[in-house]
Design a protein around this motif. Sequence first.
Motif, PDB file in Angstrom:
ATOM      1  N   SER A 178       0.910  -1.072  -0.030  1.00 22.31           N
ATOM      2  CA  SER A 178      -0.099  -0.057  -0.204  1.00 22.31           C
ATOM      3  C   SER A 178       0.820   1.197  -0.020  1.00 22.31           C
ATOM      4  CB  SER A 178      -0.855  -0.098   1.057  1.00 22.31           C
ATOM      5  OG  SER A 178      -0.205   0.275   2.344  1.00 22.31           O
ATOM      6  N   ILE A 179       0.245   2.346  -0.328  1.00 18.37           N
ATOM      7  CA  ILE A 179       1.100   3.858  -0.466  1.00 18.37           C
ATOM      8  C   ILE A 179       1.605   4.008   1.051  1.00 18.37           C
ATOM      9  CG2 ILE A 179       0.805   6.146  -0.774  1.00 18.37           C
ATOM     10  CD1 ILE A 179      -0.984   5.568  -2.954  1.00 18.37           C
ATOM     11  N   GLY A 180       0.866   3.763   2.001  1.00 18.67           N
ATOM     12  CA  GLY A 180       1.236   4.054   3.605  1.00 18.67           C
ATOM     13  C   GLY A 180       2.441   3.133   3.847  1.00 18.67           C
ATOM     14  N   GLU A 181       2.542   1.934   3.488  1.00 19.90           N
ATOM     15  CA  GLU A 181       3.695   1.179   3.638  1.00 19.90           C
ATOM     16  C   GLU A 181       4.778   1.542   2.901  1.00 19.90           C
ATOM     17  OE1 GLU A 181       1.808  -3.370   4.419  1.00 19.90           O
ATOM     18  OE2 GLU A 181       2.414  -2.599   2.414  1.00 19.90           O
ATOM     19  N   PHE A 182       4.754   1.981   1.837  1.00 21.36           N
ATOM     20  CA  PHE A 182       5.824   2.593   0.965  1.00 21.36           C
ATOM     21  C   PHE A 182       6.285   4.010   1.877  1.00 21.36           C
ATOM     22  CE2 PHE A 182       7.053   5.374  -2.588  1.00 21.36           C
ATOM     23  CZ  PHE A 182       8.359   4.422  -2.995  1.00 21.36           C
ATOM     24  N   LEU A 183       5.470   4.863   1.938  1.00 21.56           N
ATOM     25  CA  LEU A 183       5.759   6.115   2.519  1.00 21.56           C
ATOM     26  C   LEU A 183       6.497   6.018   3.737  1.00 21.56           C
ATOM     27  CD1 LEU A 183       2.747   8.467   1.294  1.00 21.56           C
ATOM     28  CD2 LEU A 183       5.266   8.289   0.308  1.00 21.56           C
ATOM     29  N   SER A 184       6.120   5.074   4.691  1.00 22.70           N
ATOM     30  CA  SER A 184       6.631   4.922   5.912  1.00 22.70           C
ATOM     31  C   SER A 184       8.045   4.456   6.089  1.00 22.70           C
ATOM     32  CB  SER A 184       5.564   4.265   6.790  1.00 22.70           C
ATOM     33  OG  SER A 184       5.557   2.611   6.541  1.00 22.70           O
ATOM     34  N   ASP A 213       8.773   1.231   6.141  1.00 24.33           N
ATOM     35  CA  ASP A 213       9.086  -0.063   6.939  1.00 24.33           C
ATOM     36  C   ASP A 213       9.340  -1.348   6.101  1.00 24.33           C
ATOM     37  OD1 ASP A 213       8.129   1.029   9.035  1.00 24.33           O
ATOM     38  OD2 ASP A 213       6.017   0.566   8.994  1.00 24.33           O
ATOM     39  N   TYR A 214       9.118  -1.467   4.838  1.00 28.14           N
ATOM     40  CA  TYR A 214       9.671  -2.622   3.981  1.00 28.14           C
ATOM     41  C   TYR A 214      11.206  -2.372   3.998  1.00 28.14           C
ATOM     42  CZ  TYR A 214      10.622   0.873   0.212  1.00 28.14           C
ATOM     43  OH  TYR A 214      11.005   1.565  -0.567  1.00 28.14           O
ATOM     44  N   LYS A 215      11.911  -1.461   4.055  1.00 30.53           N
ATOM     45  CA  LYS A 215      13.493  -1.376   3.964  1.00 30.53           C
ATOM     46  C   LYS A 215      14.096  -1.680   5.140  1.00 30.53           C
ATOM     47  CE  LYS A 215      13.605   2.704   1.141  1.00 30.53           C
ATOM     48  NZ  LYS A 215      13.861   4.239   1.100  1.00 30.53           N
ATOM     49  N   LYS A 216      13.178  -1.750   6.436  1.00 31.74           N
ATOM     50  CA  LYS A 216      13.669  -2.112   7.606  1.00 31.74           C
ATOM     51  C   LYS A 216      13.715  -3.356   7.787  1.00 31.74           C
ATOM     52  CE  LYS A 216      12.400   2.299   9.746  1.00 31.74           C
ATOM     53  NZ  LYS A 216      11.574   2.795  10.945  1.00 31.74           N
ATOM     54  N   LYS A 217      12.589  -4.224   7.326  1.00 30.43           N
ATOM     55  CA  LYS A 217      12.681  -5.597   7.599  1.00 30.43           C
ATOM     56  C   LYS A 217      13.711  -6.241   6.589  1.00 30.43           C
ATOM     57  CE  LYS A 217       7.602  -5.540   8.120  1.00 30.43           C
ATOM     58  NZ  LYS A 217       6.165  -5.854   7.254  1.00 30.43           N
ATOM     59  N   GLU A 218      14.058  -5.889   5.197  1.00 30.91           N
ATOM     60  CA  GLU A 218      14.911  -6.418   4.664  1.00 30.91           C
ATOM     61  C   GLU A 218      16.485  -6.216   5.184  1.00 30.91           C
ATOM     62  OE1 GLU A 218      17.075  -5.309   0.266  1.00 30.91           O
ATOM     63  OE2 GLU A 218      14.611  -5.471   0.503  1.00 30.91           O
TER      64      GLU A 218
END
Length: 139
Positions: free
Chosen positions: A7-13, A15-20
């Motif tokens: 979602s746009i919210g996940e992209f803007l926050s 968080d996906y970078k932190k998990k990786e």
Amino acid sequence: MKTETMSIGEFLSGDYKKKEYNRKNSKIINKVGTSITIPLILAKPVFAATPTAIPVGTTEYLGEKSLEILAHALDPLVDLMVALSFPISSVVVIGSCFFFMLGKSDRAWTGIQNGALGYVLIQIMPMLLKVLKEVGSAI
């Protein structure tokens, strides 16, 4: 190439970078952590010092610390005033000399006296603060 939807919210926050990032670094940290801790665990202490306790009452310790903090709270301001006292008093004295040229000698002498007295008082202010500190600690 793998496509991931979010979602746009996940992209803007972000968080996906932190998990990786966490997955990659956890393997490295585990390897480095074990390679450092094993020699430290097996090593003998170089020296063994026993701590010595100095019996001091809590109120005495806090009183000394608070007095020390209060005594040195204005040190930066005092240092700034001492450093600026000569240039400022020089400007006041030189400005007062111009009053001599304008024929206002009373105002000129008053300005010279005020500039010189202010310079002297600011220069001896650190000594006066030390005297006050000593008097306060003696009481």
